[in-house]
Design an enzyme around this catalytic site. Sequence first.
Site, PDB file in Angstrom:
ATOM      1  N   ARG A  24       0.832  -1.205   0.000  1.00 23.90           N
ATOM      2  CA  ARG A  24       0.000   0.000   0.000  1.00 23.90           C
ATOM      3  C   ARG A  24       0.871   1.261   0.000  1.00 23.90           C
ATOM      4  O   ARG A  24       0.570   2.251   0.661  1.00 23.90           O
ATOM      5  CB  ARG A  24      -0.956   0.016   1.188  1.00 23.90           C
ATOM      6  CG  ARG A  24      -1.900  -1.159   1.250  1.00 23.90           C
ATOM      7  CD  ARG A  24      -2.814  -1.221   0.025  1.00 23.90           C
ATOM      8  NE  ARG A  24      -3.657  -2.419   0.095  1.00 23.90           N
ATOM      9  CZ  ARG A  24      -3.337  -3.583  -0.456  1.00 23.90           C
ATOM     10  NH1 ARG A  24      -2.212  -3.697  -1.145  1.00 23.90           N
ATOM     11  NH2 ARG A  24      -4.131  -4.629  -0.354  1.00 23.90           N
ATOM     12  N   SER A  51     -11.237  -0.405   3.023  1.00 22.78           N
ATOM     13  CA  SER A  51     -10.510  -0.744   4.254  1.00 22.78           C
ATOM     14  C   SER A  51      -9.927   0.526   4.860  1.00 22.78           C
ATOM     15  O   SER A  51      -9.176   1.240   4.202  1.00 22.78           O
ATOM     16  CB  SER A  51      -9.394  -1.743   3.953  1.00 22.78           C
ATOM     17  OG  SER A  51      -9.929  -2.950   3.456  1.00 22.78           O
ATOM     18  N   GLU A  68      -5.314   3.608   6.268  1.00 25.71           N
ATOM     19  CA  GLU A  68      -4.969   3.400   4.860  1.00 25.71           C
ATOM     20  C   GLU A  68      -5.306   4.608   3.999  1.00 25.71           C
ATOM     21  O   GLU A  68      -4.505   4.994   3.155  1.00 25.71           O
ATOM     22  CB  GLU A  68      -5.676   2.151   4.319  1.00 25.71           C
ATOM     23  CG  GLU A  68      -5.347   1.859   2.862  1.00 25.71           C
ATOM     24  CD  GLU A  68      -5.840   0.503   2.413  1.00 25.71           C
ATOM     25  OE1 GLU A  68      -6.186   0.372   1.224  1.00 25.71           O
ATOM     26  OE2 GLU A  68      -5.876  -0.434   3.234  1.00 25.71           O
TER      27      GLU A  68
END
Length: 370
Positions: free
Chosen positions: A175, A257, A362
Amino acid sequence: MTATGTETGTAGAAVLLADLTTTRVGGPAARLVEASTEQEIIAAVRAADTAGERLLVLSGGSNLLIGDEGFDGTVVHITSTGFTVNDDNATCGGVMVKVQAGQDWDELVEYTVLHAFSGLEALAGIPGSTGATPVQNVGAYGSDVSQTIATVRTYDRETGSTKSFTNFELQFGYRDSLLKRATVDGSPRYVVLTVEFQLGLGRMSRPVKYAELARELGIEVGARTYANDVRRAVLALRAGKGMVLDAPDPDTWSTGSFFTNPIVPADVADTLPEDAPRYPSGTDGEVKLSAAWLIEHAGFGKGFGLSDDAGNAVAGGRASLSTKHTLALTNRGGASATDLLAVARLVRDGVESTFGIRLEAEPLLVNCSL
């Protein structure tokens, strides 16, 4: 400020950024410029920089949370769409698909699968634009875009010129990417213009590496099957978790998420119960954990925030964890960024108190903090 593109807000008539985000929260923008071509994107960014204004770049609005005060500078809303397919070398290297930054991601995935280009099928249903995918190294179900991206063309605000990056130069991580690390409070050094993917030819998928997806497909982990079957299975799994946008369903009013799966030293992972999921991190001596497992086993179940045993709701019940999946932080209707962050902080602090592991957000947080 002068720029090509359509200016839809001024200092006296601000535009609510909630209208441009999948969480449906975010305060006003002092100025909003719609940029539908590469030339308009560059011109709008240059104009803001020349004027010394703060700059926020967004497109699909799916992976950021904007504070209730909004943004007191220029917001460039990238709406460039379309893609071209170069199959001159299709017999050996697959096909190259060059995509405009504002192109809807799931529409691209659907096109590639239906035209027998493999590589993106496990990334179906992810909301947002294509230009955002290399920034976050978007991934799901054992796949991420770093596996197929060939080059990314950007506008470099420091040099005032375009710059292309190869896959290696983008320094992809979990990520993460060079593009993300060069972004501060939504203001990137490198503004993505186009993304080029190298995809395989054929109707078979890449090897399915994610156990849940393999079970859904009825195949062994590591096996291949029809890419369209993978896409359908992923869409079904994501929909069951509220991870496919559906306007009437507040479980989908989220950033997807909200917390990343933490990567910790192996000795830290060893302190967890035996049934805590552990995955290879790609780095010796480190282990990737399941944020969802940590959240649930710290006492935060699906729908946390709507009410507790005493009937009390966090943030008035306006925000909660999804009733379908504990990794999604959702707007139940009328929530503010403050409401969402109140729930997120309780979850983060509860996991840290229980397991000694601090979860990280995130999505990009703009004018707000966790």
